[in-house]
Design a protein around this motif. Structure first.
Motif, PDB file in Angstrom:
ATOM      1  N   UNK A 293      -9.738  31.138   5.192  1.00  0.00           N
ATOM      2  CA  UNK A 293      -8.877  30.771   3.982  1.00  0.00           C
ATOM      3  C   UNK A 293      -8.757  29.407   3.351  1.00  0.00           C
ATOM      4  N   UNK A 294     -10.032  28.916   3.897  1.00  0.00           N
ATOM      5  CA  UNK A 294     -10.367  27.636   3.315  1.00  0.00           C
ATOM      6  C   UNK A 294     -11.537  27.597   2.472  1.00  0.00           C
ATOM      7  N   UNK A 295     -12.018  28.058   1.424  1.00  0.00           N
ATOM      8  CA  UNK A 295     -13.038  28.039   0.787  1.00  0.00           C
ATOM      9  C   UNK A 295     -13.131  26.627  -0.018  1.00  0.00           C
ATOM     10  N   UNK A 296     -11.848  25.978  -0.344  1.00  0.00           N
ATOM     11  CA  UNK A 296     -11.716  24.530  -0.684  1.00  0.00           C
ATOM     12  C   UNK A 296     -10.188  24.186   0.034  1.00  0.00           C
ATOM     13  N   UNK A 297     -10.033  22.974   0.281  1.00  0.00           N
ATOM     14  CA  UNK A 297      -8.788  22.724   0.869  1.00  0.00           C
ATOM     15  C   UNK A 297      -7.757  22.684  -0.119  1.00  0.00           C
ATOM     16  N   UNK A 298      -6.648  23.108   0.353  1.00  0.00           N
ATOM     17  CA  UNK A 298      -5.511  23.311  -0.673  1.00  0.00           C
ATOM     18  C   UNK A 298      -5.061  21.705  -0.822  1.00  0.00           C
ATOM     19  N   UNK A 299      -4.619  21.691  -2.151  1.00  0.00           N
ATOM     20  CA  UNK A 299      -4.096  20.196  -2.688  1.00  0.00           C
ATOM     21  C   UNK A 299      -2.835  19.610  -2.086  1.00  0.00           C
ATOM     22  N   UNK A 300      -3.106  19.062  -0.951  1.00  0.00           N
ATOM     23  CA  UNK A 300      -1.673  18.502  -0.257  1.00  0.00           C
ATOM     24  C   UNK A 300      -1.270  17.202  -0.772  1.00  0.00           C
ATOM     25  N   UNK A 301      -0.091  17.199  -1.354  1.00  0.00           N
ATOM     26  CA  UNK A 301       0.351  16.293  -2.327  1.00  0.00           C
ATOM     27  C   UNK A 301       0.921  15.119  -1.465  1.00  0.00           C
ATOM     28  N   UNK A 302       1.363  15.289  -0.312  1.00  0.00           N
ATOM     29  CA  UNK A 302       1.963  14.111   0.576  1.00  0.00           C
ATOM     30  C   UNK A 302       0.435  13.201   0.787  1.00  0.00           C
ATOM     31  N   UNK A 303      -0.594  13.971   1.112  1.00  0.00           N
ATOM     32  CA  UNK A 303      -1.923  13.177   1.625  1.00  0.00           C
ATOM     33  C   UNK A 303      -2.182  12.536   0.450  1.00  0.00           C
ATOM     34  N   UNK A 304      -2.524  13.262  -0.774  1.00  0.00           N
ATOM     35  CA  UNK A 304      -2.880  12.449  -1.996  1.00  0.00           C
ATOM     36  C   UNK A 304      -2.172  11.509  -2.380  1.00  0.00           C
ATOM     37  N   UNK A 305      -0.784  11.488  -2.464  1.00  0.00           N
ATOM     38  CA  UNK A 305       0.200  10.236  -2.631  1.00  0.00           C
ATOM     39  C   UNK A 305      -0.132   9.195  -1.626  1.00  0.00           C
ATOM     40  N   UNK A 306      -0.106   9.497  -0.451  1.00  0.00           N
ATOM     41  CA  UNK A 306      -0.588   8.286   0.346  1.00  0.00           C
ATOM     42  C   UNK A 306      -2.023   7.968   0.685  1.00  0.00           C
ATOM     43  N   UNK A 307      -2.855   8.616  -0.192  1.00  0.00           N
ATOM     44  CA  UNK A 307      -4.253   8.151  -0.060  1.00  0.00           C
ATOM     45  C   UNK A 307      -4.768   8.062   1.327  1.00  0.00           C
TER      46      UNK A 307
ATOM     47  N   UNK B  74     -18.263  25.720   3.683  1.00  0.00           N
ATOM     48  CA  UNK B  74     -18.978  26.368   2.856  1.00  0.00           C
ATOM     49  C   UNK B  74     -17.815  27.281   1.837  1.00  0.00           C
ATOM     50  N   UNK B  75     -18.106  27.120   0.418  1.00  0.00           N
ATOM     51  CA  UNK B  75     -17.037  27.563  -0.342  1.00  0.00           C
ATOM     52  C   UNK B  75     -17.113  28.885  -0.795  1.00  0.00           C
ATOM     53  N   UNK B  76     -18.062  29.526  -0.346  1.00  0.00           N
ATOM     54  CA  UNK B  76     -18.264  30.877  -0.604  1.00  0.00           C
ATOM     55  C   UNK B  76     -18.423  32.134   0.389  1.00  0.00           C
ATOM     56  N   UNK B  77     -17.659  32.128   1.280  1.00  0.00           N
ATOM     57  CA  UNK B  77     -18.049  32.933   2.488  1.00  0.00           C
ATOM     58  C   UNK B  77     -17.727  34.492   1.844  1.00  0.00           C
ATOM     59  N   UNK B  78     -18.611  35.259   2.499  1.00  0.00           N
ATOM     60  CA  UNK B  78     -18.218  36.582   2.389  1.00  0.00           C
ATOM     61  C   UNK B  78     -18.132  37.385   3.512  1.00  0.00           C
ATOM     62  N   UNK B  79     -17.811  38.708   3.405  1.00  0.00           N
ATOM     63  CA  UNK B  79     -17.795  39.652   4.682  1.00  0.00           C
ATOM     64  C   UNK B  79     -19.339  39.520   5.327  1.00  0.00           C
ATOM     65  N   UNK B  80     -20.489  39.563   4.696  1.00  0.00           N
ATOM     66  CA  UNK B  80     -21.665  39.391   5.240  1.00  0.00           C
ATOM     67  C   UNK B  80     -21.751  38.426   6.186  1.00  0.00           C
ATOM     68  N   UNK B  81     -21.311  37.194   5.999  1.00  0.00           N
ATOM     69  CA  UNK B  81     -21.073  36.074   6.976  1.00  0.00           C
ATOM     70  C   UNK B  81     -20.659  36.414   8.281  1.00  0.00           C
ATOM     71  N   UNK B  82     -19.405  37.235   8.306  1.00  0.00           N
ATOM     72  CA  UNK B  82     -18.737  37.763   9.566  1.00  0.00           C
ATOM     73  C   UNK B  82     -19.647  38.833  10.204  1.00  0.00           C
ATOM     74  N   UNK B  83     -20.217  39.807   9.317  1.00  0.00           N
ATOM     75  CA  UNK B  83     -21.264  40.680   9.997  1.00  0.00           C
ATOM     76  C   UNK B  83     -22.197  39.932  10.760  1.00  0.00           C
TER      77      UNK B  83
END
Length: 344
Positions: free
Chosen positions: A140-154, A193-202
Motif C-alpha cells: 500500500x505504498x506506491x508513494x508515501x502518504x503526505x504526513x503533515x506532522x513530518x512536513x511541518x517539522x521538516x 517501486x511506484x507501480x507494483x502489480x499482481x505480476x510482481x507478487x506472482x
C-alpha cells in the motif's frame, strides 16, 4: 523523545481522519461472552503463517527504531523472542537482518519492493539466509502518504540513523532537507517501486519457498486475489492511518476479507490494536491474529528491551483475562464468539 520523532511515530497522513477512525472502530466492536464453559485457564497460543506463537499476534514491521532507543530493533527483537511472538523486520530497519537474526526467536522479513529489482531479490535472499520464516510484502505504498506532522517539522533522519538493509546511496535522501518538507517522503518516493502489480507478487511466489504475507489489503477482492496466487496470509491494514487518508478503518473491513478468502489463507489485521481486548475483538470478527505497532514503539522509547517486554506482557495478561471473561478456552473458541460492529 524529541517532538519531531514523537510526531513521526504518532502521526498519520493528511488530516489524520483514518488514523482516528481506526481507534474509534475498535471501540465500536462488542463481543458476546459465553458462560458456564468451565475448563482450565485460557491458552492464547496460535500458529501464524506456519510460525508457532505464544499469542495470536506478531510485532509489526516498523522503520528506524534506533530513533527511539540506541539498541533499536535489537531490543525489540529480543523482547519478542522472550515473549514467544514473531518479530517482523522492516526493510527500513536501522539494524541489519543479519544482526537481528542473532537475537533469536521467530522472525519474518517485511519487504518493500525497491525500484531496483535486483536489489529487491537480494533482500529476499538475505532474509532467507538469515533464517526468516516468512516474507511480508507491503503493497500500500506506491508513494508515501503526505504526513503533515513530518512536513511541518521538516523531518530528516539524523546522520547516525539509516536503513541498514538498503545500500547507503539509496538512503541518502532521507538525510537531506527536502522541498516537500519531509526527507522521508523524498527518500521513499525515490527508492520504492511506484507501480507494483499482481505480476510482481506472482514472480516473488515463484522465487521463494517462504510463506508470503500480503500486507495492506482492504478490499475483499484483493484479499481473494492474494490467496489465489498462493499467499499464506493477508493483513487487513491501512498502514496505521499513514497512507491514504480517507480509507476505511481496517477492522471494519476484516469480516469481508475473512469471508472472501473462506479459509484459503489466514487473515490478520492491524491499525488501531491497543489492548488484549482489541485482540479478542479481532479474533471474534474472524481474524487469525493481529499485528501490534505503535504500543511497541512507545515501550521501546520508555525502556528499551524491558519496555517492549512490558508492553507484550500487558497484552498477554489482558488477552488471557478477556478470554476468560468471554468464556473461550483457546483461539479457536475465540473465533467462534459473536462480535457486533456498532454504527459510527
Amino acid at each position: 523523545m524529541s517532538a519531531p520523532v514523537r510526531d513521526f511515530v504518532a502521526g498519520g497522513s493528511e488530516a489524520e481522519t483514518t488514523l482516528a477512525a481506526n481507534r474509534a472502530a475498535f471501540d465500536r466492536v462488542t463481543v458476546v461472552p459465553r458462560v458456564l464453559t468451565g475448563g482450565p485457564a485460557p491458552d492464547p497460543g496460535a500458529t501464524l503463517a506456519g510460525t508457532r506463537s505464544a499469542l495470536p499476534l506478531a510485532v509489526a514491521p516498523m522503520a528506524y527504531q534506533r530513533l527511539l532507543h540506541p539498541e533499536g530493533e535489537l531490543a525489540t527483537a529480543r523482547a519478542a523472542a522472550a515473549a514467544g511472538v514473531p518479530f517482523v523486520i522492516s526493510t527500513l530497519s536501522s539494524v541489519t537482518v543479519e544482526e537481528l537474526s542473532a537475537a533469536g526467536g521467530e522472525q519474518w522479513f517485511q519487504l518493500y519492493w525497491l525500484r531496483d529489482d535486483l536489489a529487491t531479490v537480494e533482500l529476499v535472499r538475505r532474509a532467507e539466509d538469515a533464517g526468516c520464516r516468512a516474507l511480508m510484502v507491503t503493497v500500500d505504498v506506491p508513494v508515501m502518504g503526505r504526513r503533515l506532522r513530518d512536513v511541518r517539522n521538516g523531518f530528516v533522519l539524523p546522520p547516525e540513523i539509516r536503513a541498514a538493509n538498503v545500500a547507503a546511496g539509496a538512503t541518502s535522501a532521507a538525510h537531506t532537507p527536502a522541498d516537500s518538507g519531509s526527507a522521508l517522503i523524498a527518500h521513499t518516493n525515490g527508492a520504492f517501486h511506484p507501480a507494483l502489480t499482481w505480476a510482481h507478487l506472482e514472480t516473488l511466489r515463484s522465487r521463494t519457498a517462504l510463506p508470503i504475507v500480503v500486507k495492506g489489503v482492504l478490499d475483499p477482492a484483493d484479499a481473494r486475489r492474494a490467496a489465489g496466487i498462493g499467499a499464506s496470509a493477508v493483513v487487513v491494514s491501512n498502514h496505521g492511518g499513514r497512507q491514504f487518508d480517507g480509507a476505511p478503518a481496517a477492522v471494519t473491513m476484516l469480516p469481508a476479507a475473512v469471508e472472501a478468502v473462506r479459509g484459503t489463507c489466514e487473515v490478520f489485521v492491524d491499525s488501531g490494536v491497543r489492548s488484549g481486548t482489541d485482540v479478542l475483538r479481532a479474533l471474534a470478527l474472524g481474524a487469525d491474529g493481529v499485528l501490534i505497532g505503535r504500543p511497541v514503539l512507545w515501550g521501546l522509547a520508555a525502556g528499551g528491551e524491558a519496555g517492549v517486554a512490558g508492553v507484550l506482557s500487558v497484552l498477554d495478561g489482558e488477552l488471557r483475562a478477556a478470554m476468560r471473561l468471554a468464556g473461550c478456552a483457546d483461539v479457536a473458541a475465540a473465533r467462534k464468539l459473536t462480535a457486533i460492529m456498532g454504527r459510527p
